[in-house]
Design an enzyme around this catalytic site. Structure first.
Site, PDB file in Angstrom:
ATOM      1  N   ILE A   2       0.839  -1.203   0.000  1.00 57.79           N
ATOM      2  CA  ILE A   2       0.000   0.000   0.000  1.00 57.79           C
ATOM      3  C   ILE A   2       0.872   1.251   0.000  1.00 57.79           C
ATOM      4  O   ILE A   2       1.652   1.488   0.925  1.00 57.79           O
ATOM      5  CB  ILE A   2      -0.944   0.006   1.217  1.00 57.79           C
ATOM      6  N   LYS A   3       0.694   2.054  -1.046  1.00 59.49           N
ATOM      7  CA  LYS A   3       1.451   3.302  -1.157  1.00 59.49           C
ATOM      8  C   LYS A   3       0.670   4.400  -0.432  1.00 59.49           C
ATOM      9  O   LYS A   3      -0.517   4.623  -0.702  1.00 59.49           O
ATOM     10  CB  LYS A   3       1.621   3.644  -2.640  1.00 59.49           C
ATOM     11  N   ILE A   4       1.364   5.068   0.465  1.00 61.71           N
ATOM     12  CA  ILE A   4       0.714   6.079   1.305  1.00 61.71           C
ATOM     13  C   ILE A   4       1.554   7.352   1.302  1.00 61.71           C
ATOM     14  O   ILE A   4       2.775   7.285   1.483  1.00 61.71           O
ATOM     15  CB  ILE A   4       0.574   5.548   2.752  1.00 61.71           C
TER      16      ILE A   4
END
Ligand code: G3P
Length: 212
Positions: free
Chosen positions: A80-82
């Site tokens: 998950i890119k945050i």
């Protein structure tokens, strides 16, 4: 150093699947494909057996966490890119506690990378090209991050992102970055050298003079 491809285009990913160790996407790259996000990520995960970054688009932490939980159901390789914000790091901390891997994006300083690591990020993505674009030293920031991570023994892997040309890849490797994520056009340039082309041409021409 591992090489990821920085694209959401499945044709490009199929072409380079034999070479690459993972994939990074972002909302801008996904928007070019004119296809549902989850469908693209699922297809990429079927092509590449490595980490595939899929970015959340929420602003507040609870909503980021909710999006991340849904995206992580697509495949075990989804990361998950945050974005590097306070809310983003709160989400990273929560997700890390749930065993969901994260890639902290839009990192432009060593302090931001320090905070990403302390929040429990699996990966951090300094955007070297965009730092260079505003007159900064993208690779200098990467060097600082690697130095800090080594000093304190952080396990967060550094993905050199926003790669614009082959020199960025050489410098990432010289610094000992864990990963460089590279657009397909730049990946192809890594194979090339004009002297290789001239050499192949000369060998083939000389070969014509060999009695058959
Ligand atoms: O995927 C994040 C990063 O690599 C974007 O690169 O070229 O849009 O600065 P760029």
């Amino acid at each position: 150093m591992k090489l990821y491809i920085d694209t959401a285009n499945v044709a490009d990913i199929r072409e380079m699947a034999w070479l690459i160790d993972g994939v990074t996407t972002n909302p801008s790259l996904v928007s070019r494909e004119k296809r549902p996000f989850a469908e693209i990520i699922a297809e990429i995960c079927g092509i590449v057996d490595g980490p595939v970054s899929a970015e959340v688009t929420a602003i507040d932490a609870p909503e980021m966490v909710a999006q991340a939980r849904e995206l992580s159901k697509i495949d075990k390789n989804v990361v998950i890119k945050i974005p590097m914000t306070i809310a983003g790091m709160q989400a990273v901390k929560t997700l890390s506690g749930e065993g969901i891997r994260t890639n902290v994006t839009l990192a432009f300083s060593a302090n931001q990378a320090l905070l990403a690591a302390k929040s429990g990020a699996s990966f951090v993505s300094p955007f070297v090209g965009r730092i260079d674009d505003v007159g900064g030293d993208g690779m200098g920031v990467v060097a600082e991050i690697l130095d800090i991570y080594q000093t304190y023994g952080f396990s967060t892997e550094v993905i050199v992102a926003s790669v614009r040309h082959p020199r960025h890849v050489i410098e990432a490797a010289l610094l000992g970055a864990d990963i460089a994520t590279v657009p397909n056009d730049v990946l192809k340039k890594l194979f090339c050298h004009p002297l290789t082309d001239i050499g192949v041409e000369r060998f083939l021409k000389d070969w014509e003079g060999v009695p058959k």
